[in-house]
Write a protein that holds these residues in place. Structure first.
Motif, PDB file in Angstrom:
ATOM      1  N   THR A 107       0.832  -1.207   0.000  1.00 50.37           N
ATOM      2  CA  THR A 107       0.000   0.000   0.000  1.00 50.37           C
ATOM      3  C   THR A 107       0.864   1.253   0.000  1.00 50.37           C
ATOM      4  OG1 THR A 107      -1.740  -1.164   1.200  1.00 50.37           O
ATOM      5  CG2 THR A 107      -1.818   1.241   1.215  1.00 50.37           C
ATOM      6  N   LEU A 111       0.724   3.910  -2.971  1.00 53.21           N
ATOM      7  CA  LEU A 111      -0.027   5.107  -2.603  1.00 53.21           C
ATOM      8  C   LEU A 111       0.310   6.337  -3.452  1.00 53.21           C
ATOM      9  CD1 LEU A 111      -2.225   5.881  -0.597  1.00 53.21           C
ATOM     10  CD2 LEU A 111      -0.434   6.617   0.995  1.00 53.21           C
ATOM     11  N   TRP A 113       0.826   6.596  -6.433  1.00 53.27           N
ATOM     12  CA  TRP A 113       0.176   6.496  -7.734  1.00 53.27           C
ATOM     13  C   TRP A 113      -1.193   7.168  -7.722  1.00 53.27           C
ATOM     14  CZ3 TRP A 113      -1.292   1.278 -10.495  1.00 53.27           C
ATOM     15  CH2 TRP A 113      -1.448   1.514 -11.860  1.00 53.27           C
ATOM     16  N   SER A 114      -1.816   7.248  -6.554  1.00 50.25           N
ATOM     17  CA  SER A 114      -3.154   7.830  -6.451  1.00 50.25           C
ATOM     18  C   SER A 114      -3.125   9.354  -6.354  1.00 50.25           C
ATOM     19  CB  SER A 114      -3.878   7.251  -5.229  1.00 50.25           C
ATOM     20  OG  SER A 114      -3.210   7.614  -4.038  1.00 50.25           O
ATOM     21  N   SER A 116      -2.230  13.133  -7.692  1.00 51.38           N
ATOM     22  CA  SER A 116      -2.058  13.853  -8.955  1.00 51.38           C
ATOM     23  C   SER A 116      -0.588  14.159  -9.199  1.00 51.38           C
ATOM     24  CB  SER A 116      -2.867  15.154  -8.924  1.00 51.38           C
ATOM     25  OG  SER A 116      -2.469  16.018  -9.948  1.00 51.38           O
ATOM     26  N   THR A 176       3.536  -2.288 -10.051  1.00 55.09           N
ATOM     27  CA  THR A 176       2.237  -2.948 -10.217  1.00 55.09           C
ATOM     28  C   THR A 176       2.270  -3.934 -11.387  1.00 55.09           C
ATOM     29  OG1 THR A 176       1.113  -0.987  -9.357  1.00 55.09           O
ATOM     30  CG2 THR A 176      -0.221  -2.563 -10.586  1.00 55.09           C
TER      31      THR A 176
END
Length: 296
Positions: A107, A111, A113-114, A116, A176
């Motif tokens: 996680t 994280l 990546w989420s 902007s 990922t």
């Protein structure tokens, strides 16, 4: 061929025809519009004026900033993609192991990546601020520097800093992809290799890397396309400065079209970028089967 067999062959095309036509329109209309603008004199407000042929391309190729931006774009892409893959492979291997807290570790890695990309660039711009940035403050407290370093105002430092930030923000996506590849590798082959006396390095070189190669190739191709067109990091952090020393093609294009009011030349640059990416993608995909011992 009988009519029923011919109908069966036509059915799939008829089913995908609406989506295919829509996709072709979405892709072809902007490309046609850019080609049309690149061949004309265009006002800063977008009004198409006289036909100029290849003059916009000639003007761009004579601009030393364009030539420097092209060279810097290649350096930016190779360094960011190469650094990302080199770091992401060991990170993915570690996160693929079974250990306590693996879910939390995954996680934490995913994280960023989420967030902007623009906001990430703003945070790093603050971090490298001359006066109150955490990088200078930390280095001074550790005694590694005697005074603040002008990271983003010095040509020698600004571009390497942006490359480092580009690598950091590209790692979650690449990890990922690699984790997806590692999860598809059966564990039985590693047990068999250990029974045969293979060392950890031999398992990695002979088993993990060959099985992971298709996913690495996918990560490289997608990252090249993504990084080549990456705009927020460089524009937010330095806007191509100082003295145009951090411009890549996408930021140079933006400056031509929206700051200098030369949309015709900006359209020419965008077509050059499209051709460069297209040639790379075709060449890279053509070379992969040959590397893996398959006919090209």
């Amino acid at each position: 061929m009988s009519r029923s067999a011919f109908s069966r062959l036509q059915a799939p095309w008829l089913l995908i025809a609406p989506s295919l036509v829509l996709a072709l329109f979405i892709i072809s209309y902007p490309i046609f519009n850019i080609i049309w603008q690149s061949l004309h004199d265009v006002s800063r407000f977008g009004a198409i004026r006289d036909f100029t042929g290849l003059q916009n391309f000639l003007t761009v190729f004579e601009d030393p900033v364009f030539l420097a931006s092209t060279r810097r774009t290649l350096i930016w892409t190779v360094c960011v993609v190469g650094g990302t893959v080199l770091i992401s492979v060991p990170v993915a291997l570690v996160l693929n192991q079974d250990f306590h807290g693996r879910g939390v570790a995954r996680t934490i890695v995913m994280l960023p990546w989420s967030v902007s990309l623009t906001m990430t660039a703003v945070v790093w711009r603050w971090a490298f601020n001359d006066d109150y940035g955490m990088v200078n403050v930390t280095l001074q407290r550790m005694g590694l520097i005697s005074g603040p370093i002008h990271w983003l105002a010095t040509p020698e430092f600004a571009f390497p800093v942006e490359i480092a930030v580009g690598i950091l923000v590209s790692i979650p996506f690449t990890v990922t992809i690699l984790l997806g590849g590692l999860s598809s590798v059966p564990g039985d082959i590693y047990e068999a290799a250990r029974i045969d006396g293979a060392s950890a390095w031999q398992q990695f070189r002979q088993l993990t890397m060959p099985l992971l190669r298709p996913f690495i190739n996918m990560a490289i191709l997608l990252n090249v396309i993504y990084v080549f067109n990456s705009f927020p990091i460089i524009w937010v952090m330095t806007q191509g400065g100082p003295d145009n020393s951090t411009h890549i093609l996408v930021t140079y294009l933006y400056e031509l079209g929206f700051r200098l009011g030369r949309p015709g030349e900006a359209a020419a640059v965008s077509l050059i970028m499209l051709v460069m990416l297209f040639v790379f993608s075709i060449a890279y995909l053509r070379l992969q089967p040959a590397k893996e011992g398959e006919p090209s």
